[in-house]
Motif scaffolding. Sequence first.
Motif, PDB file in Angstrom:
ATOM      1  N   GLU A 422       0.817  -1.209   0.000  1.00  0.00           N
ATOM      2  CA  GLU A 422       0.000   0.000   0.000  1.00  0.00           C
ATOM      3  C   GLU A 422       0.858   1.270   0.000  1.00  0.00           C
ATOM      4  N   ARG A 423       2.149   1.124   0.348  1.00  0.00           N
ATOM      5  CA  ARG A 423       3.083   2.246   0.246  1.00  0.00           C
ATOM      6  C   ARG A 423       3.506   2.467  -1.198  1.00  0.00           C
ATOM      7  N   GLY A 424       3.501   1.393  -2.014  1.00  0.00           N
ATOM      8  CA  GLY A 424       4.061   1.501  -3.353  1.00  0.00           C
ATOM      9  C   GLY A 424       3.100   1.308  -4.509  1.00  0.00           C
ATOM     10  N   TYR A 425       1.870   0.833  -4.237  1.00  0.00           N
ATOM     11  CA  TYR A 425       0.881   0.623  -5.293  1.00  0.00           C
ATOM     12  C   TYR A 425      -0.438   1.271  -4.882  1.00  0.00           C
ATOM     13  N   GLU A 426      -1.123   1.856  -5.842  1.00  0.00           N
ATOM     14  CA  GLU A 426      -2.429   2.464  -5.554  1.00  0.00           C
ATOM     15  C   GLU A 426      -3.534   1.427  -5.717  1.00  0.00           C
ATOM     16  N   HIS A 427      -4.116   1.016  -4.591  1.00  0.00           N
ATOM     17  CA  HIS A 427      -5.287   0.125  -4.575  1.00  0.00           C
ATOM     18  C   HIS A 427      -5.076  -1.103  -5.462  1.00  0.00           C
ATOM     19  N   LEU A 428      -3.932  -1.746  -5.319  1.00  0.00           N
ATOM     20  CA  LEU A 428      -3.631  -2.908  -6.154  1.00  0.00           C
ATOM     21  C   LEU A 428      -4.659  -4.013  -5.958  1.00  0.00           C
ATOM     22  N   ASP A 429      -5.076  -4.234  -4.718  1.00  0.00           N
ATOM     23  CA  ASP A 429      -6.048  -5.302  -4.463  1.00  0.00           C
ATOM     24  C   ASP A 429      -7.382  -5.010  -5.146  1.00  0.00           C
ATOM     25  N   ALA A 430      -7.804  -3.742  -5.123  1.00  0.00           N
ATOM     26  CA  ALA A 430      -9.069  -3.373  -5.769  1.00  0.00           C
ATOM     27  C   ALA A 430      -8.975  -3.538  -7.285  1.00  0.00           C
ATOM     28  N   LYS A 431      -7.839  -3.175  -7.861  1.00  0.00           N
ATOM     29  CA  LYS A 431      -7.669  -3.331  -9.311  1.00  0.00           C
ATOM     30  C   LYS A 431      -7.706  -4.808  -9.694  1.00  0.00           C
ATOM     31  N   LEU A 432      -7.046  -5.637  -8.901  1.00  0.00           N
ATOM     32  CA  LEU A 432      -7.056  -7.071  -9.185  1.00  0.00           C
ATOM     33  C   LEU A 432      -8.470  -7.645  -9.051  1.00  0.00           C
ATOM     34  N   ARG A 433      -9.197  -7.195  -8.034  1.00  0.00           N
ATOM     35  CA  ARG A 433     -10.590  -7.661  -7.868  1.00  0.00           C
ATOM     36  C   ARG A 433     -11.431  -7.278  -9.063  1.00  0.00           C
ATOM     37  N   SER A 434     -11.219  -6.068  -9.588  1.00  0.00           N
ATOM     38  CA  SER A 434     -12.014  -5.614 -10.739  1.00  0.00           C
ATOM     39  C   SER A 434     -11.752  -6.467 -11.975  1.00  0.00           C
ATOM     40  N   LEU A 435     -10.600  -7.160 -11.983  1.00  0.00           N
ATOM     41  CA  LEU A 435     -10.257  -8.032 -13.109  1.00  0.00           C
ATOM     42  C   LEU A 435     -10.640  -9.485 -12.858  1.00  0.00           C
ATOM     43  N   GLY A 436     -11.235  -9.752 -11.695  1.00  0.00           N
ATOM     44  CA  GLY A 436     -11.716 -11.099 -11.412  1.00  0.00           C
ATOM     45  C   GLY A 436     -10.906 -11.892 -10.418  1.00  0.00           C
ATOM     46  N   ALA A 437      -9.855 -11.299  -9.836  1.00  0.00           N
ATOM     47  CA  ALA A 437      -9.051 -12.016  -8.845  1.00  0.00           C
ATOM     48  C   ALA A 437      -9.839 -12.198  -7.549  1.00  0.00           C
ATOM     49  N   HIS A 438      -9.599 -13.307  -6.874  1.00  0.00           N
ATOM     50  CA  HIS A 438     -10.201 -13.562  -5.565  1.00  0.00           C
ATOM     51  C   HIS A 438      -9.207 -13.099  -4.494  1.00  0.00           C
ATOM     52  N   ILE A 439      -9.265 -11.816  -4.188  1.00  0.00           N
ATOM     53  CA  ILE A 439      -8.371 -11.234  -3.189  1.00  0.00           C
ATOM     54  C   ILE A 439      -9.188 -10.313  -2.297  1.00  0.00           C
ATOM     55  N   GLU A 440      -9.067 -10.497  -0.999  1.00  0.00           N
ATOM     56  CA  GLU A 440      -9.784  -9.625  -0.072  1.00  0.00           C
ATOM     57  C   GLU A 440      -8.861  -9.162   1.036  1.00  0.00           C
ATOM     58  N   ARG A 441      -9.118  -7.958   1.503  1.00  0.00           N
ATOM     59  CA  ARG A 441      -8.338  -7.370   2.599  1.00  0.00           C
ATOM     60  C   ARG A 441      -9.030  -7.741   3.903  1.00  0.00           C
ATOM     61  N   VAL A 442      -8.324  -8.496   4.727  1.00  0.00           N
ATOM     62  CA  VAL A 442      -8.899  -9.003   5.967  1.00  0.00           C
ATOM     63  C   VAL A 442      -8.331  -8.215   7.138  1.00  0.00           C
ATOM     64  N   GLU A 443      -9.218  -7.636   7.945  1.00  0.00           N
ATOM     65  CA  GLU A 443      -8.788  -6.952   9.167  1.00  0.00           C
ATOM     66  C   GLU A 443      -8.735  -7.980  10.289  1.00  0.00           C
ATOM     67  N   GLU A 444      -7.577  -8.067  10.915  1.00  0.00           N
ATOM     68  CA  GLU A 444      -7.379  -9.107  11.927  1.00  0.00           C
ATOM     69  C   GLU A 444      -6.886  -8.457  13.203  1.00  0.00           C
ATOM     70  N   ALA A 445      -7.575  -8.695  14.301  1.00  0.00           N
ATOM     71  CA  ALA A 445      -7.168  -8.154  15.588  1.00  0.00           C
ATOM     72  C   ALA A 445      -6.082  -9.021  16.193  1.00  0.00           C
ATOM     73  N   VAL A 446      -4.979  -8.375  16.597  1.00  0.00           N
ATOM     74  CA  VAL A 446      -3.862  -9.099  17.212  1.00  0.00           C
ATOM     75  C   VAL A 446      -3.626  -8.506  18.595  1.00  0.00           C
ATOM     76  N   THR A 447      -3.460  -9.349  19.576  1.00  0.00           N
ATOM     77  CA  THR A 447      -3.216  -8.901  20.942  1.00  0.00           C
ATOM     78  C   THR A 447      -1.742  -8.665  21.165  1.00  0.00           C
ATOM     79  N   ALA A 448      -1.402  -7.456  21.619  1.00  0.00           N
ATOM     80  CA  ALA A 448      -0.020  -7.113  21.889  1.00  0.00           C
ATOM     81  C   ALA A 448       0.108  -6.667  23.336  1.00  0.00           C
ATOM     82  N   SER A 449       1.290  -6.830  23.922  1.00  0.00           N
ATOM     83  CA  SER A 449       1.541  -6.439  25.319  1.00  0.00           C
ATOM     84  C   SER A 449       2.335  -5.150  25.336  1.00  0.00           C
TER      85      SER A 449
END
Length: 451
Positions: A422-449
Motif C-alpha cells: 500500500e506504500r508503493g501501489y495504488e489500490h492494487l487489491d481493488a484493481k485485481l478484484r475488478s479483473l476477477g481475482a479472488h483477493i480480499e483485505r482481511v482486518e485481523e485483531a492481534v493482541t499485543a503487550s
Amino acid sequence: MNSIATSVSAPHYLIRGGAALNGEVKLSGAKNAVTKMVIASLLTSEECTLRNVPLLGDLYLTMKLCESVGSWLRLDDHTLTLRTENIDKTSITTEVGGLNRIAVLALGPLLHRCGEVSIPAPGGDRIGPRPINFHIEGLRQMGATIVERDGRYYCTTNGRLRGATIKLPFPSVMATENFLITASLAKGVTIIENAATEPEIVDLIKLLQKMGAIIELRVDRRIVIEGVEKLHGASHTLLSDRNEAVSLAIATYLTHGDVYLRGAQQDTLLTFLNTLSKMNLRFDIDDEGIRFIGDTTPPPAIALETDVHPGFMTDWQQPFTVLLTQANGMSVVHETIYEDRFGYTSALIGMGAHVGLYSKCLGEVPCRFREKEHLHSCVVSGPTPLKGTRLDIPDIRAGCSYILAALCAEGESHVYGIEHIERGYEHLDAKLRSLGAHIERVEEAVTASLN
C-alpha cells in the motif's frame, strides 16, 4: 511494571488462486516520479500542480514532510496542488523523514532557501544496503558542509550552492534526481557524469524545465544543468507507472487471462516487451494502452539480466521470476543492480518452486558483484505448480511477487505485511478484484503487550 494487553489491527490479504484475470484497468501515475516532483516544488515559493498522482503511502509520507516544513497542499482526486511560500522549519523529524529515503532529496531545496537543514538517517525497503554517500559527496562538491551525528545529517552552506562536475560511481537514480533538483538553482554549471536516465528522471526534467530550469541530456550518460536565479510554479501530468504495468501484465500471463492496461506506455516498457516477445507471449499495443493476452501453453525458459536503463529494470526482476516458475525449462536471472534482492525466493520455494541461488555472475552484463559472495544469480526450473501458503512481505517488489504467486497458486494464501504494497501501489487489491481475482483485505485483531 505490569504489562497491558491491547488489540491492534494487522490487516492482510486472503487470496484464492486460480482465477483468470480479464477486463480493463487504468494504470496509476508513477510512484518513482511523484515523490521527487513533490520535493522539487520546494524550490519555488509559487504554486505547483501535479496531475495523475498515485494515491499511495509514499506520496502521503512526502506530503507530510513538505507540510512539516511549511508547505500548503490540497489533494483533489488525483490532482495535487502545493505551494511553499515560506520554509517554517529546517529540521525534518524521524516521523516524517525516517521511513524512506525521500528526505535526502529535500537537502538541496532547503539549503537554497534557508542555508541549513537537518534530516534523519533514511529508512526504506530491506533489499540490501542503499547508502546515501553518493548524495552527500556530491552536495559537498556543490559547497554544502555536512556533518553526521547521532543518526542525523546536519547540513549548512555559506552562501549559494555552486555548480560542480559530479561523476557517479554507479548510475544511481535517486542521486541523479537529487543533483538535478539541487543544481537547478546552483550558481554556474553542474555536470552529472554516469547519470541515470530512467523515464521517471526524464519526467522530472520536464517538470523542472517547466519551472524554468535549463537542463540538457547529453550523450554518454551526461546531464548538464545551468543554474538559474529563480524557479517559478508549473503544472505537470505524470507518466504512468511502468512497475504497475509489468506486475499486472505478469499476473495476466500467470492466470491465463486477457487484460487491457489503459495508460501503459510502450516507450517506457520497450525492454520488458522485447523479453515477452522472446518468450512468445502475446500483447497488442495501441495509442491508449497495451493489451496482454495469456494462454495455457507454458512459455519457454529464458536467460535474463537486470541492468540500468535502458536495460531490464531491477524492479521487474521479482515478478518476472515468478513468471519463470511457470516457464518450460531452466531459466537464469542475473541481478546486477542490488546484491541482496533474491531473499523473496525462499517463499517461492515454500510454495513449490524450484529455485537455486548462486554467487557467480551467470550472465554477460558487467557486474559490480563479480568475485564477491553475494547471492545475486538465480536459476529457476519449471513449470512447477505452486501451492497456497502464508507469506510475509519484506519489501514492495517482493511483496508484489508474492501476490502474483498467490494468484496462480492452488488453494488459499494469506499475505501479511501489506503496508509495503500500500506504500508503493495504488489500490492494487481493488484493481485485481475488478479483473476477477479472488483477493480480499482481511482486518485481523492481534493482541499485543505494552510494558
